[in-house]
Motif scaffolding. Sequence first.
Motif, mmCIF file in Angstrom:
data_model
loop_
_atom_site.group_PDB
_atom_site.id
_atom_site.type_symbol
_atom_site.label_atom_id
_atom_site.label_comp_id
_atom_site.label_asym_id
_atom_site.label_seq_id
_atom_site.Cartn_x
_atom_site.Cartn_y
_atom_site.Cartn_z
ATOM 1 N N ILE A 8 4.973 56.306 -19.681
ATOM 2 C CA ILE A 8 6.296 56.121 -19.066
ATOM 3 C C ILE A 8 6.170 56.145 -17.552
ATOM 4 O O ILE A 8 6.727 55.290 -16.849
ATOM 5 C CB ILE A 8 7.274 57.193 -19.581
ATOM 6 C CG1 ILE A 8 7.587 56.888 -21.039
ATOM 7 C CG2 ILE A 8 8.553 57.198 -18.749
ATOM 8 C CD1 ILE A 8 8.605 57.774 -21.659
ATOM 9 N N GLN A 53 14.052 54.041 -22.177
ATOM 10 C CA GLN A 53 13.026 54.974 -22.647
ATOM 11 C C GLN A 53 12.861 56.124 -21.650
ATOM 12 O O GLN A 53 12.755 57.283 -22.030
ATOM 13 C CB GLN A 53 11.699 54.243 -22.826
ATOM 14 C CG GLN A 53 10.677 55.114 -23.513
ATOM 15 C CD GLN A 53 9.414 54.360 -23.828
ATOM 16 O OE1 GLN A 53 8.903 53.606 -23.009
ATOM 17 N NE2 GLN A 53 8.890 54.560 -25.011
ATOM 18 N N ALA A 54 12.884 55.773 -20.366
ATOM 19 C CA ALA A 54 12.780 56.827 -19.355
ATOM 20 C C ALA A 54 13.974 57.767 -19.441
ATOM 21 O O ALA A 54 13.843 58.977 -19.245
ATOM 22 C CB ALA A 54 12.697 56.208 -17.964
ATOM 23 N N ILE A 88 12.638 49.686 -20.873
ATOM 24 C CA ILE A 88 11.812 50.732 -20.289
ATOM 25 C C ILE A 88 12.668 51.809 -19.641
ATOM 26 O O ILE A 88 12.376 52.999 -19.772
ATOM 27 C CB ILE A 88 10.821 50.114 -19.290
ATOM 28 C CG1 ILE A 88 9.762 49.365 -20.089
ATOM 29 C CG2 ILE A 88 10.157 51.178 -18.451
ATOM 30 C CD1 ILE A 88 8.897 48.507 -19.230
ATOM 31 N N ILE A 89 13.747 51.417 -18.989
ATOM 32 C CA ILE A 89 14.505 52.523 -18.384
ATOM 33 C C ILE A 89 15.317 53.289 -19.425
ATOM 34 O O ILE A 89 15.556 54.470 -19.241
ATOM 35 C CB ILE A 89 15.359 52.152 -17.162
ATOM 36 C CG1 ILE A 89 16.314 51.048 -17.455
ATOM 37 C CG2 ILE A 89 14.529 51.824 -15.953
ATOM 38 C CD1 ILE A 89 17.289 50.881 -16.297
ATOM 39 N N LEU A 142 12.967 60.333 -12.027
ATOM 40 C CA LEU A 142 13.343 59.314 -13.011
ATOM 41 C C LEU A 142 14.739 58.774 -12.714
ATOM 42 O O LEU A 142 14.976 57.570 -12.747
ATOM 43 C CB LEU A 142 13.313 59.906 -14.420
ATOM 44 C CG LEU A 142 11.928 60.060 -15.030
ATOM 45 C CD1 LEU A 142 12.013 60.731 -16.384
ATOM 46 C CD2 LEU A 142 11.272 58.702 -15.176
ATOM 47 N N MET A 151 2.312 48.697 -24.486
ATOM 48 C CA MET A 151 2.624 50.095 -24.741
ATOM 49 C C MET A 151 1.374 50.869 -25.148
ATOM 50 O O MET A 151 1.384 52.084 -25.194
ATOM 51 C CB MET A 151 3.664 50.198 -25.860
ATOM 52 C CG MET A 151 5.052 49.901 -25.380
ATOM 53 S SD MET A 151 5.559 51.214 -24.256
ATOM 54 C CE MET A 151 7.262 50.879 -24.051
ATOM 55 N N PHE A 201 4.788 52.872 -16.283
ATOM 56 C CA PHE A 201 5.767 51.791 -16.255
ATOM 57 C C PHE A 201 6.726 51.970 -15.093
ATOM 58 O O PHE A 201 7.109 51.004 -14.424
ATOM 59 C CB PHE A 201 6.536 51.720 -17.572
ATOM 60 C CG PHE A 201 5.883 50.820 -18.557
ATOM 61 C CD1 PHE A 201 5.777 49.465 -18.298
ATOM 62 C CD2 PHE A 201 5.349 51.304 -19.728
ATOM 63 C CE1 PHE A 201 5.158 48.627 -19.188
ATOM 64 C CE2 PHE A 201 4.730 50.474 -20.621
ATOM 65 C CZ PHE A 201 4.626 49.138 -20.354
ATOM 66 N N MET A 202 7.113 53.226 -14.864
ATOM 67 C CA MET A 202 8.017 53.484 -13.747
ATOM 68 C C MET A 202 7.375 53.015 -12.440
ATOM 69 O O MET A 202 8.028 52.422 -11.594
ATOM 70 C CB MET A 202 8.310 54.981 -13.654
ATOM 71 C CG MET A 202 9.202 55.483 -14.759
ATOM 72 S SD MET A 202 10.836 54.767 -14.656
ATOM 73 C CE MET A 202 10.919 53.888 -16.149
ATOM 74 N N ILE A 224 15.925 55.019 -11.736
ATOM 75 C CA ILE A 224 16.963 54.280 -12.456
ATOM 76 C C ILE A 224 17.998 53.759 -11.466
ATOM 77 O O ILE A 224 18.444 52.615 -11.542
ATOM 78 C CB ILE A 224 17.602 55.172 -13.540
ATOM 79 C CG1 ILE A 224 16.574 55.443 -14.644
ATOM 80 C CG2 ILE A 224 18.836 54.514 -14.120
ATOM 81 C CD1 ILE A 224 17.042 56.389 -15.722
ATOM 82 N N LEU A 241 15.478 51.476 -26.113
ATOM 83 C CA LEU A 241 14.431 52.380 -26.611
ATOM 84 C C LEU A 241 14.856 53.811 -26.362
ATOM 85 O O LEU A 241 14.031 54.713 -26.317
ATOM 86 C CB LEU A 241 13.105 52.101 -25.911
ATOM 87 C CG LEU A 241 12.519 50.714 -26.160
ATOM 88 C CD1 LEU A 241 11.167 50.589 -25.496
ATOM 89 C CD2 LEU A 241 12.393 50.460 -27.644
ATOM 90 N N ILE A 258 16.500 50.926 -9.353
ATOM 91 C CA ILE A 258 16.431 49.646 -10.052
ATOM 92 C C ILE A 258 17.792 48.951 -10.025
ATOM 93 O O ILE A 258 17.883 47.730 -10.071
ATOM 94 C CB ILE A 258 15.911 49.852 -11.491
ATOM 95 C CG1 ILE A 258 14.464 50.290 -11.415
ATOM 96 C CG2 ILE A 258 15.996 48.582 -12.289
ATOM 97 C CD1 ILE A 258 13.846 50.546 -12.754
#
Lengths: 537, 383, 249
Positions: free
Chosen positions: A468, B167-168, B164-165, A513, A274, A471-472, A517, B76, A520
């Motif tokens: 962020i 957090q997103a 992580i998602i 975003l 992080m 990471f995405m 999501i 998160l 994923i």
Amino acid sequence: MRDVHGRVAALVFALGLILAGATVAHAGPYEDALAKFTEGSLSDTGDGINGVAVSGNPLAERVLAALKDGRLMFSAEKKTVYIQAKNGKLFDAFTGKPFTGKPPDDIDNVIVNNRLRNVIDADLGALTLMSRNSNRRFDAAQAVFRSRDLSVLPNVEKALAEETDPRTKRALEQARAAILLYDAKSSAADKIAATAVIGDRGDQDSLGLLDGLPPDLPPAVHAAVAAARASIAHTLALWNGVQNAWYGLSLGSVLLLAAIGLAITFGVMGVINMAHGEMVMLGAYVTFVVQQAIRAYDPNLFDYSLAIALPLAFAVAGGVGIVIERTIIRFLYGRPLETLLATWGLSLILQQTVRTIFGPTNEDVGNPSWMSGAFDFGGITITYNRLWIVCFAFAVFLALLAILRYTRFGLEMRAVTQNRPMAASMGIRTGRVDALTFGLGSAIAGIAGVALSQIDNVSPNLGQGYIIDSFMVVVFGGVGNLWGTAVGALTLGIANKFLEPYAGAVLGKIAVLILIILFIQKRPRGMFALKGRTVEA
Amino acid sequence: MTRHLLIRSLDRGAVTFVIVVAALAIIVPVLNLATPASSALHLPTYLVALFGKYACYALLALSIDLIWGYCGILSLGHGAFFALGGYAMGMYLMRQIGTRGIYANPILPDFMVFLNWKALPVYWYGFQWFPYALLMIFVVPGALAFVFGWFAFRSRVSGVYLSIITQALTYALMLGFFRNNFGFGGNNGLTDFKDLLGFNVQAETTRNALFSISCLAVVLAFLLCRVVIASKFGKVLVAIRDAEARARFLGYRVESYKLFVFTLSACMAGLAGALYVPQVGIINPSEFAPGNSIEAVIWVAVGGRGTLVGAALGAVAVNYAKTFFTGGMLAPYWLFVLGGLFVVVTLLLPRGIVSTLRHWTALQRDGASAAAEDGVAEPLPAG
Amino acid sequence: MEPLTSALLYLDGVTVSFDGFKALNNLSFAIAPGEMRAIIGPNGAGKTTMMDVVTGKTRPDAGEVLFDGRHNLTRLDETEVAALGIGRKFQKPTVFDNHTVSDNIELALKADRRARAALVWRETAEERRRVDELLEIICLAAARDRLAASLSHGQKQWLEIGMLLAQDPKLLLVDEPVAGMTDTETRQTAELLRAINREHTVVVVEHDMAFVRELGVKVTCLHEGAVLAEGTIDQVSTNKRVVEVYLGR
Ligand SMILES: Nc1ncnc2c1ncn2[C@@H]1O[C@H](COP(=O)(O)OP(=O)(O)O)[C@@H](O)[C@H]1O
Ligand SMILES: [Mg+2]
């Protein structure tokens, strides 16, 4: 003897003055026109502009340029006109010589309105149409295209006959077409031909030009105009797409730069760092410090500041990374959630450290000369800093690929990724590989910071903005796969920029975003997931 | 049935915790309202409000501990549920302002008048009724958690990916709520509240009441968590946390369990946010900031995850430290302390304070067999 | 639906590839109801992968897996497969470390698995009796209140087998149950499996030839994802190709 010389000089000077005076008396078209500027009414000024423009006097261009910028001064009482240079010095507009002595009390600038400014533009355009510099001729032709002043048509025709440079020639043809289209007296056939030329040009200006045409056109012309407009709209849409793609590529390469180090630490070691954004931030601050030092010691080196900052940022961020790995992260292997928390804590500490040293505000990091400015490419403008960042991102990416593929360290790193116990039993010092890998990931973040300092605000919060998104990118691209990271970064960058016009910047970002999501859900391991037991741990 | 579970679910620590919080709910208002300002026992009102805030944080920490400590789901993005609950309450409070706003519009909140809006957006309908707002405090965070969790758990997103998602998720919500046209007051959020159920939110009595209600909420949420955890459902949660694949092969539908507990936890977080807003007088998009959520996680880590009591105590302790630091000359060092806390706790105190203490006392009593007593926190859960 | 085969478990032409590498290559065999089958094969032969396919953990690229002649297992996930009555012991013993031994068994007991039911569940006397019984069977009655984490490796293996029994499945898949066990433990385990086989169909994956011999059941030898030989232990262990595979060429 010296005395004689002095007298002769004085005599010559006096003669000159008389001669000058005589020219005033023997007013030519230029002088007549100049005199109009002393009348003070806008219509007189307009006459003056046209008069000066057609006078053929070499000073005409300077006068008009000064007038346009509000630097043409006059005295109504003395009937004199002056050109004020940008540094405030006065020149006599009649002779072009520096004006010495005390300016008249009633000196004032000649006032112009927007209509006159357009006239000036057209006239200036016509004047420079014959310039010896082809760039200036081109600019002049463009100016005529925009002003489409009928009075300069003869100049355009003349310039066209003599023009050899193809680019300028095309611009001149377009300028002539613009004039003809708006000339009520030109024939329908001329107008149709002109429409075709404008249609070929195909930019926003051409569209505006066609849109502004009076409605009472002959039907044939009308049809031609409609067709040209459609074709221009098409071209524009195309360039708009190219523009979005470029912006997307540019954003994508920024994301790639920010994410690529993460792809290594996360992908190879499974470590969620992080504090990765803070490594980027450190790199940016290294750039700042280097530039400060250069400003203090040798400003000539400024253009080399980034080249100097790169290895330093690599070393600083890499060093910090190795220290972090050795003191904290290695105790947390196999506990990814805890690693995440610990590195978040580190990121707070690093931010606050930088804030304590440099203060919380944005630091001024400059662009070296080779990174400032822009150039036109077809219908879009490309800034040099974006262009360099795109190139840099790909260079870093390729270099990293090469390191992984062709070096001993890369081999060991891949071995550890694929099968840690096996690698260890083959005599690879996994601890050392971990430390170096983490260091490498951090170092790359550091040099990303050097690049990002050129386009982003350098403040202690710099890294937060990237974490962020990075990471995405890694998650989207598929963990443990550099190509996935590259494709992921570019896809996200481009998706973002193509969504922006419809959704706005923020909603576009939210949409992306949400898409990630959802994505994923479908492919929990990203686009280019490794399908293996290694990633299931 | 439930009584039986409740009794079974309470050990000595839990009973002590409930008694202490309940006592505070009574003692604090008494010290504030019934003692003269000059008395040494007097508790100033600002402290009541501060303690009320701590109570809300404790509730948020409980909700995080329920999923992280017992089911291994590290969210998160719990700040998002907290903030959504807060916004639901804020919307009710905004509608209560009525004509007392600057623009004196009986329907539209000031910021909408300012933006030149003519009509109330549909999603603001109904918020003038407290029961509806109360429902929304649970429904909105719960629904978001349900939808999000349904997607995430079904496709087996877990571990750091899930973190992580989440957090997103909170990040995306933050960006959205910052926008004026979302209809939640943009940057400034919702503020200038006047009254709650007819009581002036600034009044001392209201503040004391809010504090007591927050304590009550902590107690109830705590008991609810204990009941859930003591049930077979709770055992399955822990089983999932420790060996998810085993649980699946035994035939447990892991995603249903996770979804239920995640949604429950989001509702708790929403309640915490709703109680928080009238006590601090404002809710704005910065509540969605990812940093807030992760900070709440560290409260739980400090106190000891998988202990509930520890989570609540951790929230209070860390926030007390924050108040202490940020209030004075030490303010610039607070982030060092907080950052250091993250590092030190994960490295040196991975069990957190409460479980470490339990561990020691258990060891002192008689070694390993006693450690089994608190099966849930011992030994260290993985990940 | 009419059963398509009388076999309890029927694999036909199952192929699984990982990034081009074929872990299972056109694998076919059948297990009859009530049978106990030992599956042997060198490391990497695909034994665990075969279990992954049967239990819904891995989707095969091609092939068919039928349970009870009517359930196509390739379309189901782990939970659904478990609900059909297939229990699995992992290669690496996997129990719930932070639960007591009896809780481990209790969680495995056949019952309504839904979250709703778990929230209001109360232990019945019958269940308690069953737990005690199972603990006796796996010799862990004395350890019932200990945390599973504190058990020895061998005890964990048994606990896991006990959990399988608690599930009361029609088919038990047991992956390397005696890895890391002492000789005595190995013998006891063989006994345990034989006892289990009285009421359940069992598939045992094992390396340990002595153990397989002890079981005394039909043996299937896998190699490179396909069946290499099948028969009694003596037939298989004298098979030239099997010897080649095990001893290297
Ligand atoms: N998820 C996976 N990803 C990549 N390769 C795998 C995966 N699972 C198994 N394999 C490979 O398939 C082969 C068979 O593995 P496995 O079934 O575990 O063998 P066995 O249990 O017979 O020792 C091995 O070579 C193993 O490396
Ligand atoms: Mg195996």
